[in-house]
Design a protein around this motif. Structure first.
Motif, short mmCIF file in Angstrom:
data_model
loop_
_atom_site.label_atom_id
_atom_site.label_comp_id
_atom_site.label_asym_id
_atom_site.label_seq_id
_atom_site.Cartn_x
_atom_site.Cartn_y
_atom_site.Cartn_z
N MET A 115 0.83 -1.20 0.00
CA MET A 115 0.00 0.00 0.00
C MET A 115 0.86 1.25 0.00
O MET A 115 0.57 2.24 -0.71
N CYS A 116 1.92 1.21 0.79
CA CYS A 116 2.82 2.37 0.85
C CYS A 116 3.53 2.57 -0.48
O CYS A 116 3.74 3.70 -0.91
N VAL A 117 3.90 1.46 -1.14
CA VAL A 117 4.51 1.57 -2.46
C VAL A 117 3.54 2.24 -3.43
O VAL A 117 3.92 3.13 -4.21
N GLN A 118 2.27 1.83 -3.38
CA GLN A 118 1.28 2.42 -4.29
C GLN A 118 1.01 3.89 -3.93
O GLN A 118 0.77 4.71 -4.82
N ALA A 119 1.04 4.20 -2.63
CA ALA A 119 0.87 5.60 -2.22
C ALA A 119 2.00 6.46 -2.78
O ALA A 119 1.78 7.59 -3.23
N GLY A 120 3.21 5.92 -2.77
CA GLY A 120 4.31 6.62 -3.41
C GLY A 120 4.07 6.78 -4.90
O GLY A 120 4.41 7.82 -5.48
N GLY A 121 3.48 5.75 -5.52
CA GLY A 121 3.15 5.84 -6.94
C GLY A 121 2.13 6.93 -7.22
O GLY A 121 2.20 7.62 -8.24
N VAL A 122 1.16 7.10 -6.30
CA VAL A 122 0.17 8.18 -6.45
C VAL A 122 0.88 9.53 -6.44
O VAL A 122 0.62 10.40 -7.28
N ALA A 123 1.78 9.72 -5.48
CA ALA A 123 2.51 10.99 -5.41
C ALA A 123 3.34 11.21 -6.67
O ALA A 123 3.42 12.34 -7.19
N ALA A 124 3.93 10.12 -7.18
CA ALA A 124 4.80 10.25 -8.35
C ALA A 124 4.03 10.71 -9.59
O ALA A 124 4.59 11.40 -10.45
N THR A 125 2.74 10.35 -9.69
CA THR A 125 1.98 10.73 -10.89
C THR A 125 1.76 12.23 -10.99
O THR A 125 1.43 12.73 -12.07
N GLN A 126 1.93 12.95 -9.89
CA GLN A 126 1.66 14.39 -9.90
C GLN A 126 2.94 15.24 -9.88
O GLN A 126 2.86 16.45 -9.69
N ILE A 127 4.09 14.63 -10.07
CA ILE A 127 5.34 15.39 -10.02
C ILE A 127 5.65 16.06 -11.36
O ILE A 127 6.07 17.21 -11.41
N TYR A 128 5.44 15.36 -12.46
CA TYR A 128 5.62 15.96 -13.78
C TYR A 128 4.27 16.54 -14.21
O TYR A 128 3.34 15.80 -14.52
N ARG A 129 4.19 17.86 -14.24
CA ARG A 129 2.94 18.54 -14.59
C ARG A 129 3.09 19.30 -15.91
O ARG A 129 4.19 19.66 -16.32
N LYS A 130 1.96 19.56 -16.55
CA LYS A 130 1.96 20.18 -17.86
C LYS A 130 2.62 21.55 -17.84
O LYS A 130 3.35 21.92 -18.78
N ASP A 131 2.41 22.33 -16.75
CA ASP A 131 2.99 23.67 -16.69
C ASP A 131 4.49 23.66 -16.44
O ASP A 131 5.14 24.71 -16.47
N ASP A 132 5.06 22.48 -16.19
CA ASP A 132 6.50 22.34 -15.95
C ASP A 132 7.21 21.73 -17.16
O ASP A 132 8.43 21.56 -17.14
N ALA A 133 6.41 21.40 -18.20
CA ALA A 133 6.98 20.78 -19.40
C ALA A 133 7.76 21.82 -20.20
O ALA A 133 7.53 23.02 -20.08
N PRO A 134 8.70 21.41 -21.08
CA PRO A 134 9.07 20.02 -21.37
C PRO A 134 10.25 19.52 -20.54
O PRO A 134 10.59 18.34 -20.62
N PHE A 135 10.90 20.42 -19.78
CA PHE A 135 12.14 20.01 -19.09
C PHE A 135 11.90 19.58 -17.64
O PHE A 135 12.76 18.96 -17.04
#
Length: 558
Positions: A472-492
């Protein structure tokens, strides 16, 4: 070579006596007794198999425990049983093909349906469904949230029905949903299937680890798990090659990515159906109407069961159809000794997760075609397989987990720093690709930490819940990871990569603190144990109500 029995020594001492002078346990090949070795009587989470069965009274205590719990293999528990090293090798060879081998195939089924989304994205799935990259992130987040929320409920169902029944049901159900992804029409159906697959896959890995623990000792388990995750990366290579061909199919008015979901979902469904016939409930349950001779002879059944119990006597404190009560669940969740490992699961895999999720999109943006993109992901899997096996072997070889695990976040930090400060002007395509391959193909400690969780649990109930909590903790980390690269921070993704560098540093610090925590607890228990008289140790071993990792005679792996 005979494996002499530690249960029947004439010198009666407790399972916790430091004065026992005749036991030595081989870490992988079974149990032997010599007159020139000493045994301190402490249950050791490191998996060194120090013998807890030196006193006939202790043997009788566990016999009664197995009877009270209605442990399914209690009738072959035998303190007088001896076997040879060659016999044990033959039994282990059978288990490698029939237990570990099929577990690998079931793992492959999981990875097929987890990996094909990234392959489908390389074939314009986002454009066809009119999804933005942020909505793609939300879909992945929904998957992780669903996966995470299903972990403990899945474990409770598995413990009640038995993993041999529940795991095949899971595989069949999620493969059916995976095939339905071939009919996706937009954002709503994308989110719905992501959620359903997450709910159905949640708990699969802990369920399978629990099933494997019925056949393998603690030291053997981590090596087998490393082969399973290596197998997953081999599947990535094979499915990338498969996707290279399937994505070219456009018959029946369906895009290639739709055929990808349908065909690979069908493959997984076949694995699920076969699993109903390939997963016995235990070592003593392999004889069925479709398998009248079973996997093992009567003698081999006794070898399998007794070697596992001599490694961990508490593997018989629950039977394989026994449900976990709410009180037992609470006791397991409140075991703070396991919390550092849960925290590791939360942080350790975030560092390279966003890059992995965006790999195929990044390669497309670098100018590669959909077909070449899938081929270019293969070196990542090959490097991952090599380093996964190497670092798992190293961890077991030197009996070290915390410090070996530090290599992963350190590796990630160095390469993310390279991405963060890579010059924006004059980007070299192949240099960027090389950094990504090294980053995503780096050391992977998941097999080490899963086995670490199992070792430090020390009872079946704790092992069941802790495996789910860790995942569960691994998946919770995965949830957090999905929101680190955001469109307004693209492309670098400068902001996102800065966050990943900080998280990697925090993971390094956490692993060091975990090492210190377990070493401190073990030393404190050593002092208390040494201060007790022989009689007090015998009294504790016989009558203490302490359970699992809370026992004074248990030592944590670190």
């Amino acid at each position: 070579m005979q494996f002499k029995n530690p249960f029947v020594k004439e010198k009666a001492v407790s399972a916790a006596s430091v004065d026992y002078e005749t036991a030595e346990v081989s870490s992988t090949e079974g149990l032997s007794a010599t007159e020139d070795e000493k045994f301190d009587g402490v249950l050791d989470g490191s998996g060194d198999h120090k013998n807890p069965f030196t006193d006939p009274n202790v043997a009788e205590k566990f016999r009664q425990l197995y009877e009270d719990s209605q442990y399914e293999s209690r009738h072959v528990f035998d303190p007088d049983f001896e076997w040879t090293k060659d016999e044990e090798k033959r039994v282990k060879r059978k288990m490698e093909w029939r237990v570990a081998g099929w577990a690998c195939i079931m793992f492959w089924g999981l990875q097929i349906d987890r990996n094909n989304l990234a392959q489908a994205v390389s074939d314009n799935l986002l454009e066809d469904l009119k999804l933005t990259t942020n909505e793609y992130n939300y879909g992945n987040m929904i998957f992780y949230l669903s996966f995470m929320s299903a972990e403990i409920p899945s474990q409770l169902v598995s413990k009640r029905l038995g993993p041999d029944r529940w795991i095949p049901i899971q595989i069949c159900l999620w493969s059916a949903v995976a095939m339905c992804q071939g009919a996706l029409q937009g954002k709503s159906s994308f989110y719905a299937t992501r959620s359903l697959i997450g709910l159905l896959e949640g708990g699969f890995i802990p369920d399978l680890v629990l099933w494997l623990s019925y056949f393998y000792t603690s030291k053997e388990l981590s090596i087998r798990l490393s082969f399973f995750w290596t197998g997953l990366y081999l599947v990535n290579v094979l499915t990338s090659l498969l996707a290279f061909g399937i994505l070219r199919i456009h018959s029946g008015g369906l895009a290639g990515w739709r055929w990808l979901f349908i065909i690979e979902g069908l493959i997984t469904l076949c694995i699920g159906l076969a699993s109903f016939f390939r997963m016995p409930a235990s070592a003593v349950s392999t004889k069925k109407w479709f398998r009248p001779n079973g996997w093992f002879t009567d003698r081999e059944e006794k070898i399998v069961v007794n070697r596992v119990l001599r490694d961990d006597p508490y593997k018989g404190d629950f039977h394989n159809r026994q449900a976990i009560t709410p009180f037992t669940l609470y006791k397991c969740l409140s075991d703070f000794y396991m919390w550092p490992i849960y925290a590791i699961g939360l942080l350790a895999y975030i560092g390279d997760s966003p890059e992995g999720t965006y790999l195929t999109l990044t390669l497309r943006h670098l100018g590669f075609s959909p077909f070449n993109t899938n081929l270019l992901t293969i070196p990542v899997s090959v490097l991952k397989m090599i380093l996964l096996l190497s670092f798992t072997w190293l961890s077991e070889k030197i009996n070290e987990r915390s410090l070996v695990s530090i290599i992963q976040p350190l590796w990630v930090m160095v390469l993310v720093i390279a991405l963060r400060f890579y010059p924006e002007s004059g980007i070299n395509v192949w240099c960027t690709y090389t950094i990504l391959v090294l980053l995503l193909g780096g050391p992977y400690i998941h097999a080490v930490v899963v086995a670490w969780t199992s070792r430090n649990s020390n009872t079946v109930s704790q092992r069941t819940v802790s495996a789910a909590m860790y995942n569960m903790c691994v998946q919770a980390g995965g949830v957090a990871a999905t929101q680190i690269y955001r469109k307004d921070d693209a492309p670098f993704y400068h902001r996102g990569n800065t966050q990943l560098i900080i998280i990697s540093g925090a993971t390094i610090a956490l692993l060091i603190v975990t090492k210190i925590f377990y070493v401190t607890i073990n030393k404190r228990r050593d002092r208390k144990w040494s201060a007790m008289s022989k009689e007090e140790r015998e009294e504790y071993a016989q009558n203490s109500t302490d359970k699992g990792s809370r026992r004074l005679d248990f030592r944590f792996a670190h």
